[in-house]
Every structure is written in C-alpha cells, then in structure tokens.
Write a protein that holds these residues in place. Structure first.
Motif, short mmCIF file in Angstrom:
data_model
loop_
_atom_site.label_atom_id
_atom_site.label_comp_id
_atom_site.label_asym_id
_atom_site.label_seq_id
_atom_site.Cartn_x
_atom_site.Cartn_y
_atom_site.Cartn_z
N ASN A 2 0.84 -1.20 0.00
CA ASN A 2 0.00 0.00 0.00
C ASN A 2 0.87 1.25 0.00
N ARG A 3 0.49 2.23 -0.82
CA ARG A 3 1.17 3.52 -0.78
C ARG A 3 0.30 4.48 0.02
N VAL A 4 0.77 4.83 1.21
CA VAL A 4 0.03 5.71 2.10
C VAL A 4 0.55 7.13 1.95
N VAL A 5 -0.37 8.07 1.79
CA VAL A 5 -0.02 9.49 1.65
C VAL A 5 -0.58 10.24 2.84
N LEU A 6 0.28 11.03 3.49
CA LEU A 6 -0.12 11.80 4.67
C LEU A 6 0.05 13.29 4.41
N GLY A 7 -0.88 14.07 4.95
CA GLY A 7 -0.73 15.52 4.97
C GLY A 7 -0.31 15.94 6.36
N LEU A 8 0.84 16.59 6.49
CA LEU A 8 1.39 16.98 7.79
C LEU A 8 1.36 18.48 7.99
N ARG A 9 1.23 18.86 9.24
CA ARG A 9 1.46 20.25 9.67
C ARG A 9 2.42 20.18 10.85
N TYR A 10 3.37 21.11 10.91
CA TYR A 10 4.26 21.10 12.08
C TYR A 10 4.90 22.46 12.33
N SER A 11 5.20 22.68 13.58
CA SER A 11 6.01 23.83 14.00
C SER A 11 7.45 23.37 14.04
N GLY A 12 8.33 24.11 13.39
CA GLY A 12 9.72 23.70 13.31
C GLY A 12 10.58 24.08 14.49
N HIS A 13 10.02 24.82 15.45
CA HIS A 13 10.82 25.31 16.58
C HIS A 13 11.54 24.19 17.33
N ALA A 14 10.84 23.10 17.53
CA ALA A 14 11.39 22.04 18.38
C ALA A 14 12.29 21.06 17.63
N PHE A 15 12.42 21.25 16.32
CA PHE A 15 13.12 20.26 15.51
C PHE A 15 14.33 20.84 14.78
N GLU A 16 15.26 19.95 14.48
CA GLU A 16 16.43 20.33 13.70
C GLU A 16 16.22 19.93 12.24
N GLY A 17 15.12 20.45 11.69
CA GLY A 17 14.81 20.21 10.30
C GLY A 17 13.97 18.96 10.07
N TRP A 18 13.75 18.66 8.79
CA TRP A 18 12.97 17.49 8.42
C TRP A 18 13.81 16.22 8.41
N GLN A 19 14.96 16.27 7.74
CA GLN A 19 15.74 15.07 7.42
C GLN A 19 16.24 14.34 8.67
N THR A 20 16.04 13.02 8.68
CA THR A 20 16.45 12.20 9.82
C THR A 20 17.94 12.38 10.15
N GLN A 21 18.25 12.40 11.43
CA GLN A 21 19.62 12.58 11.90
C GLN A 21 19.90 11.56 13.00
N ALA A 22 21.19 11.34 13.27
CA ALA A 22 21.58 10.36 14.29
C ALA A 22 21.03 10.71 15.67
N HIS A 23 20.92 12.01 15.96
CA HIS A 23 20.42 12.43 17.28
C HIS A 23 18.91 12.23 17.41
N GLY A 24 18.22 12.06 16.28
CA GLY A 24 16.79 11.76 16.33
C GLY A 24 15.87 12.93 16.56
N ASN A 25 16.37 14.16 16.51
CA ASN A 25 15.54 15.32 16.82
C ASN A 25 15.07 16.03 15.54
N THR A 26 14.43 15.28 14.65
CA THR A 26 13.90 15.87 13.42
C THR A 26 12.44 15.46 13.25
N VAL A 27 11.75 16.13 12.36
CA VAL A 27 10.35 15.81 12.09
C VAL A 27 10.24 14.38 11.54
N GLN A 28 11.13 14.02 10.64
CA GLN A 28 11.09 12.69 10.07
C GLN A 28 11.30 11.62 11.13
N ASP A 29 12.21 11.86 12.06
CA ASP A 29 12.45 10.91 13.14
C ASP A 29 11.20 10.72 13.99
N ALA A 30 10.52 11.82 14.31
CA ALA A 30 9.31 11.73 15.12
C ALA A 30 8.23 10.95 14.38
#
Length: 262
Positions: A2-30
């Motif tokens: 299945n190809r699932v498509v999501l519509g997201l909204r987010y505040s970027g204040h708490a994150f270090e960008g979208w792209q996943t990082q080793a520290h895990g503090n990104t929107v993609q990681d969440a």
C-alpha cells in the motif's frame, strides 16, 4: 503493498529540520517512531520538500509504502497519538504507485513572516524580527524582479544538491497584515536556502542599504558571494504544495476528509 499518503502540519521550533539525523531530533524521526507504533516497521518516507531547522510547514505531503493493512483513521488518529504536539497528521489516503510526494508536485508556495519594530514581540516567535524600519514599497518593487525563469545561483546555499539552479517563480508578493507582513513566493521548485537568501536581499533593500536595482544585479551575477546574508529561519513556512487535481491531495488538509468516529 500500500502507498500511504499523509498531509502533515508542524512547528519547526522544536526540531532540527525534516531530514532524519543520528540524534533523532527531526520531524522525520518523530514521524518514523509514530508510524512504527502503528504498522510495526520503519518505512522509507518521501516528502514534498525538506525543511531546515526552525522552518514550519502548513502543508507538508509525505508518502511511504507498507504491507500493513490499516483503516485511514489509524493513519490519522493512531499516528497522531504517538506524535509530539508540534506535529500533526491532518489527513491520509491510499494512492497508487504513480504518485510520489516529491516528483508529482507541480509547484510549491512558501510564506516568510516578519515584522519591523524597535523591540522584539514575545508573541511573534514564528516570525522574523527586524529592528530597523523597512520601506515596503521598495521591497515590493525588488520582489517583482525575481518573477520568471532564472538561474538562481546567487540565492543558492553552497551545500545545495539540486541538479540545476534554474527555477521558475510564478509569483512573489508582499502582503501587509496590520502589525506584521509576509512575502509569499510561488514557484515550481526551490534551491536550498533560496527563500531565506531572497529575504536577506529584500531586507537589505527595505532598510535602504541597497537600491531596488541591486536585486537584478545580484540575480544576474549568478554568484552567491554577491548576495545578502541568509535571513533567519524563524519566519519561513512551507505553505502549500500543489499536485495534479486527480490525486486529490488538497483533501488531506480538509478535516472532513475522513470519519473521526471510525
């Protein structure tokens, strides 16, 4: 699959960008953690546009493929139950393989919010504060010089990975909203830091440090060193991503597009 498509909204204040990082503090990681709780795997996620640290999204679109069979409500309510309050899935749908969150997009709209004031306003944390007076008429005039298809190398970050610096801007408009303003930029695609570098140049012109014609000179130079300082990420929001109407992506951000009671 299945190809699932999501519509997201987010505040970027708490994150270090979208792209996943080793520290895990990104929107993609969440999002990955939340999806794993629902489907039991960490799927490969594709997004419409990667946002930097501190950048917000009113309409971010992502897709992933999974063998998990879940009702639409699970991809919305279920995933949201495992997300931090600064990120929300607004809607979900299943689409066929031709859809791709990034490559199917035909245009994107960014808004950059800012205000000019002698002192900082603690209630405008999602905007950029400029503590010098701004000539908005000059900024509007300079913004119009960017409309069309151009080589935007002068507004491209050194680490940009785009294959070509040539992009098309359909609209660049400055809107006054009482005690603050925003610049809305509608284009087919954007380079890394392109909007923030454009805003840096507009601020220089608005503060009368440079003439309106300087914007054209910077654009023609095709040289980042000839441009202005990169503006803060605080005021930047990925406002909208446009797709061919047959995909019905706009429905993802309509709260009546799924059954809340399911």
């Amino acid at each position: 699959m299945n190809r699932v498509v999501l519509g997201l909204r987010y505040s970027g204040h708490a994150f270090e960008g979208w792209q996943t990082q080793a520290h895990g503090n990104t929107v993609q990681d969440a999002l990955l953690k939340a999806l794993q709780a629902i489907c039991g795997e960490r799927p490969v996620i594709h997004c419409a546009g990667r946002t930097d640290t501190g950048v917000h999204a009113r309409q971010q679109v992502v897709h992933f493929d999974t063998e998990a069979e879940r009702p639409i409500s699970a991809w919305v309510k279920g995933v949201n139950n495992h997300l931090p309050s600064s990120v929300v899935v607004a809607g979900a749908k299943l689409l066929g393989e031709p859809f791709h969150a990034r490559y199917a997009a035909v245009s994107r709209v960014y808004r950059y919010y800012f205000y000019a004031s002698p002192v900082r306003d603690p209630f405008k944390t999602h905007m950029t504060w400029v503590h010098y007076p701004l000539d908005l008429v000059r900024m509007q005039q300079a913004a119009k010089l960017l409309i069309g298809t151009h080589d935007f190398s002068s507004f491209r970050a050194a680490q940009c990975q785009a294959k070509s610096p040539v992009k098309t801007l359909h609209r660049v408009s400055l809107v006054e909203c009482g005690d603050h303003c925003y610049v809305e930029i509608h284009g087919n695609a954007f380079l890394h830091h392109m909007v923030r570098n454009i805003m840096g140049a507009l601020f220089e012109i608005g503060m009368q440090r440079q003439p309106v014609e300087w914007m054209q000179a910077v654009l023609s130079a095709k040289d980042r060193s000839q441009g202005a300082k990169t503006a803060s990420a605080a005021g930047l929001t990925l406002w909208e991503v446009e797709y061919p109407p047959e995909f019905g992506i706009a429905d993802l951000f309509n709260s009546t597009s799924f059954d809340f009671n399911a």
